[in-house]
Scaffold this motif. Structure first.
Motif, PDB file in Angstrom:
ATOM      1  N   GLY A 297      -8.066 -51.825   1.015  1.00 51.24           N
ATOM      2  CA  GLY A 297      -6.899 -50.959   1.176  1.00 51.24           C
ATOM      3  C   GLY A 297      -6.700 -50.575   2.629  1.00 51.24           C
ATOM      4  O   GLY A 297      -7.593 -50.719   3.460  1.00 51.24           O
ATOM      5  N   ASN A 298      -5.517 -50.102   2.930  1.00 53.92           N
ATOM      6  CA  ASN A 298      -5.194 -49.566   4.258  1.00 53.92           C
ATOM      7  C   ASN A 298      -4.110 -48.514   4.035  1.00 53.92           C
ATOM      8  O   ASN A 298      -2.973 -48.658   4.459  1.00 53.92           O
ATOM      9  N   ALA A 299      -4.490 -47.458   3.313  1.00 48.13           N
ATOM     10  CA  ALA A 299      -3.520 -46.527   2.754  1.00 48.13           C
ATOM     11  C   ALA A 299      -2.773 -45.740   3.826  1.00 48.13           C
ATOM     12  O   ALA A 299      -3.394 -45.050   4.644  1.00 48.13           O
ATOM     13  N   PRO A 300      -1.435 -45.790   3.807  1.00 46.06           N
ATOM     14  CA  PRO A 300      -0.643 -44.941   4.694  1.00 46.06           C
ATOM     15  C   PRO A 300      -0.495 -43.537   4.110  1.00 46.06           C
ATOM     16  O   PRO A 300      -0.423 -43.363   2.895  1.00 46.06           O
ATOM     17  N   PHE A 301      -0.463 -42.555   4.977  1.00 46.85           N
ATOM     18  CA  PHE A 301      -0.267 -41.150   4.591  1.00 46.85           C
ATOM     19  C   PHE A 301       0.965 -40.670   5.352  1.00 46.85           C
ATOM     20  O   PHE A 301       0.910 -40.453   6.573  1.00 46.85           O
ATOM     21  N   LEU A 302       2.092 -40.532   4.646  1.00 49.64           N
ATOM     22  CA  LEU A 302       3.362 -40.199   5.278  1.00 49.64           C
ATOM     23  C   LEU A 302       3.628 -38.701   5.172  1.00 49.64           C
ATOM     24  O   LEU A 302       3.621 -38.133   4.071  1.00 49.64           O
ATOM     25  N   VAL A 303       3.832 -38.069   6.308  1.00 49.81           N
ATOM     26  CA  VAL A 303       4.220 -36.658   6.342  1.00 49.81           C
ATOM     27  C   VAL A 303       5.681 -36.619   6.786  1.00 49.81           C
ATOM     28  O   VAL A 303       6.003 -36.809   7.957  1.00 49.81           O
ATOM     29  N   LEU A 304       6.586 -36.393   5.814  1.00 52.65           N
ATOM     30  CA  LEU A 304       8.021 -36.471   6.044  1.00 52.65           C
ATOM     31  C   LEU A 304       8.565 -35.118   6.523  1.00 52.65           C
ATOM     32  O   LEU A 304       7.866 -34.096   6.443  1.00 52.65           O
ATOM     33  N   PRO A 305       9.795 -35.072   7.006  1.00 56.24           N
ATOM     34  CA  PRO A 305      10.330 -33.831   7.599  1.00 56.24           C
ATOM     35  C   PRO A 305      10.270 -32.613   6.688  1.00 56.24           C
ATOM     36  O   PRO A 305      10.077 -31.491   7.167  1.00 56.24           O
ATOM     37  N   GLU A 326     -15.288 -42.919   2.709  1.00 59.12           N
ATOM     38  CA  GLU A 326     -15.662 -44.273   2.294  1.00 59.12           C
ATOM     39  C   GLU A 326     -15.097 -44.579   0.911  1.00 59.12           C
ATOM     40  O   GLU A 326     -15.812 -44.623  -0.090  1.00 59.12           O
ATOM     41  N   ALA A 327     -13.787 -44.777   0.873  1.00 58.23           N
ATOM     42  CA  ALA A 327     -13.095 -45.102  -0.374  1.00 58.23           C
ATOM     43  C   ALA A 327     -11.966 -46.064  -0.070  1.00 58.23           C
ATOM     44  O   ALA A 327     -11.291 -45.939   0.959  1.00 58.23           O
ATOM     45  N   CYS A 328     -11.752 -47.014  -0.972  1.00 59.96           N
ATOM     46  CA  CYS A 328     -10.653 -47.957  -0.768  1.00 59.96           C
ATOM     47  C   CYS A 328      -9.301 -47.252  -0.833  1.00 59.96           C
ATOM     48  O   CYS A 328      -8.308 -47.751  -0.296  1.00 59.96           O
ATOM     49  N   THR A 329      -9.259 -46.093  -1.464  1.00 57.31           N
ATOM     50  CA  THR A 329      -8.026 -45.316  -1.558  1.00 57.31           C
ATOM     51  C   THR A 329      -7.884 -44.293  -0.437  1.00 57.31           C
ATOM     52  O   THR A 329      -6.894 -43.566  -0.390  1.00 57.31           O
ATOM     53  N   ALA A 330      -8.848 -44.213   0.459  1.00 60.24           N
ATOM     54  CA  ALA A 330      -8.809 -43.194   1.504  1.00 60.24           C
ATOM     55  C   ALA A 330      -7.602 -43.377   2.410  1.00 60.24           C
ATOM     56  O   ALA A 330      -7.204 -44.503   2.731  1.00 60.24           O
ATOM     57  N   ALA A 331      -7.002 -42.267   2.827  1.00 58.88           N
ATOM     58  CA  ALA A 331      -5.905 -42.325   3.794  1.00 58.88           C
ATOM     59  C   ALA A 331      -6.413 -42.973   5.076  1.00 58.88           C
ATOM     60  O   ALA A 331      -7.418 -42.541   5.642  1.00 58.88           O
ATOM     61  N   VAL A 483      -5.705 -36.809  -4.359  1.00 61.63           N
ATOM     62  CA  VAL A 483      -6.476 -37.674  -5.261  1.00 61.63           C
ATOM     63  C   VAL A 483      -5.584 -38.019  -6.436  1.00 61.63           C
ATOM     64  O   VAL A 483      -5.017 -37.124  -7.075  1.00 61.63           O
ATOM     65  N   ALA A 484      -5.461 -39.317  -6.726  1.00 60.81           N
ATOM     66  CA  ALA A 484      -4.598 -39.738  -7.829  1.00 60.81           C
ATOM     67  C   ALA A 484      -5.357 -40.472  -8.926  1.00 60.81           C
ATOM     68  O   ALA A 484      -4.832 -40.670 -10.018  1.00 60.81           O
ATOM     69  N   SER A 485      -6.601 -40.891  -8.661  1.00 60.94           N
ATOM     70  CA  SER A 485      -7.352 -41.687  -9.632  1.00 60.94           C
ATOM     71  C   SER A 485      -7.586 -40.901 -10.913  1.00 60.94           C
ATOM     72  O   SER A 485      -7.953 -39.721 -10.867  1.00 60.94           O
ATOM     73  N   ASP A 486      -7.389 -41.568 -12.049  1.00 57.50           N
ATOM     74  CA  ASP A 486      -7.551 -40.936 -13.351  1.00 57.50           C
ATOM     75  C   ASP A 486      -7.837 -42.030 -14.374  1.00 57.50           C
ATOM     76  O   ASP A 486      -7.126 -43.038 -14.393  1.00 57.50           O
TER      77      ASP A 486
END
Length: 521
Positions: A297-305, A326-331, A483-486
């Motif tokens: 993964g290469n997760a983007p973390f978008l902070v919008l206006p 150390e997570a594939c889902t990490a930002a 965190v979204a994993s469920d």
């Protein structure tokens, strides 16, 4: 989560003394539970392999499991020195047990998985401490993973009795019926990573057993202890011998190649890097194996206006620094709109500075070590490369001078898009901030990667949210949460982040084949 217990050297020594230290094949510890029965590499001593007691020769060698908080050996495992032979012995056991396990009723399989769920909670102290010692995560997060991992067993205990199927009249033939049945795929090879050593096992084993499949589990060599405890618990829950097998070997490539070349294997499920996953997919093509690949993964973390910056900072804390980063889902890449960039960066640095680096067994620690000396060196290389290209260190940025593999929570500002830290999966506690003036530009940057596993969107305006969610190419999107994993949700990515889904109803379907029957009345 329970109050954290006090961990003393005596607590650790007692646990280490009780840990299993050998591969589990056909219902037996092949070198003794404590690993003391270790034939050498040239030994021809017979060892039980299959469920019926078939004898195979499996030599052993010492495999040291390191505590990343100290850099010292925690325990030594009796690993199979011939990975191919051990893998095939485990496949013998799985293949022999397949028919009888598939013939059990869904309710029987459900009850066993439910008992395993309860036993994981009963053994939570051992499991949480084991993960902290072999992987480095804070003890509180170890308990969190026990709960998360156990939920896969509970979820798939419930899914086991809901295997899909249907019966209906043939549309163009009044005297015929169409019957669609679901059947277990067959023996499966499950390869798990080191960063979530318990839950990645339950996420694969749960649906496999629920569907009626037998398995060969190959845990990561750096963190095999949690997996060995898991198979011990599964046996206590009533999993028949041969249904779950676990092979610890330093010869991962040789083992997987031998098992995947055997036509008795029908599925491979892998969590790990994209390059390794591509190699496994090529091998899987030989026998057209079913595959589930949860890759990089290469997760983007978008902070919008319109983002609420308090919400965004808290989400960033979890998305970036949970599990030591150390997570594939990490930002991985923080794309922040210029209108909120200065304030968000300040708050992100405050979060980073609030984390307490230290061994996970210490109750005040909220950020543990990275997994190895190699990983520690890679963190410094990424930061140095970014700084050389013009980035500015806001906080952190230099490995800690202490035993173990500790790198501080680090925030980088003014990071150029061509820096390695923006192009590569970090797998550590580094947060690079890239400032942008346009939302469409941010979405385009989020998609400028071969990966597409997880994305994060921080915004309050529903139009901004919809615009970003629809525009980002990602298998999962977290909006205003870190965190979204469920277990009840499908986990997986698009592009080079993998194929297939784990968890939810889709997770069970990955282990089932569909059979269509046309029946005359």
């Amino acid at each position: 989560m329970p109050d954290l217990p006090t961990i003393t050297p005596e607590t650790v020594a007692d646990l280490v003394d009780r840990l299993p230290r050998s591969s589990w094949i056909g219902g037996r510890w092949i070198h003794g539970r404590d690993g003391s029965d270790r034939p050498g590499a040239n030994s021809d001593t017979d060892r039980p392999g299959a469920a019926s007691g078939t004898a195979v020769s499996l030599a052993a060698e010492d495999l040291a499991v390191e505590d990343p908080a100290t850099g010292e050996t925690l325990v030594t495992i009796a690993a199979a020195s011939d990975g191919a032979a051990a893998g095939l012995a485990a496949l013998d056991a799985a293949a022999e047990a397949q028919a009888s396990w598939a013939a059990t009723t869904p309710r029987e399989r459900s009850d066993i998985l439910r008992r395993a769920f309860e036993l994981l909670h009963a053994r939570a102290d051992d499991l949480a401490l084991t993960m902290t010692l072999e992987m480095g995560k804070p003890l509180a997060e170890g308990y969190g993973e026990v709960s998360y991992g156990a939920e896969f067993l509970r979820w798939f205990s419930e899914e086991a009795v809901r295997t899909p199927g249907r019966l209906r009249p043939a549309p163009a033939a009044a005297d015929q019926l169409m019957f669609v049945d679901s059947r277990p795929v067959g023996p499966c090879l499950l390869i798990t990573p080191w960063n979530f050593p318990l839950s990645m096992g339950t996420r694969k084993i749960g649906p496999a057993l629920a569907a009626g499949c037998t398995v060969v589990l190959k845990p990561a060599g750096m963190t095999p202890l949690s997996s060995l405890l898991l198979v011990e618990i599964l046996e206590e829950a009533g999993v028949p011998h041969g249904v779950v097998n676990c092979v610890v070997t330093p010869q991962s490539k040789e083992m997987s190649a031998a098992v995947m070349a055997d036509p008795r294997l029908r599925k491979v499920s892998f969590t790990g890097s994209t390059p390794v996953g591509k190699g496994l997919l090529r091998q899987a093509a030989e026998h057209v194996l079913r595959t589930s690949m949860e890759l990089g993964g290469n997760a983007p973390f978008l902070v919008l206006p319109s983002a609420d910056l308090d919400v965004a900072a808290e989400a960033a804390r979890l998305a970036k620094w949970r599990n030591n980063g150390e997570a594939c889902t990490a930002a991985n890449r923080f794309y922040v709109h210029s209108s909120v960039a200065e304030e968000f960066t300040r708050r992100l640095a405050q979060v980073a500075d609030s984390l307490v680096e230290g061994p996970g067994i210490e109750p005040e620690s909220t950020l543990g070590p990275v997994i190895s000396a190699k990983a520690l060196s890679e963190m410094q290389e990424l930061v140095d490369d970014a700084v050389e290209r013009g980035a500015r260190i806001v906080t952190g940025g230099e490995a800690l001078d202490r035993p173990g593999h500790f790198y501080p929570a680090t925030v980088l500002a003014d990071v150029p898009a061509d820096a390695r830290v923006c192009r590569e999966e970090i797998f550590g506690p580094i947060a690079p901030v890239v400032v942008m003036d346009d939302v469409d530009e941010m979405i385009a940057a989020a998609n400028s990667t071969e990966f597409g596993l997880m994305s994060y969107v921080m915004a309050e305006d529903h139009r901004e949210i919809a615009r970003a969610v629809r525009g980002i190419a990602s298998g999962m999107v977290a909006v205003n949460v870190g965190v979204a994993s469920d277990p009840a949700a499908p986990f997986g990515g698009v592009k080079e982040s993998g194929v297939g889904r784990e968890g939810s109803h889709e997770g069970l379907a990955e282990y089932l084949e569909t059979t269509y029957v046309r029946m005359a009345l």
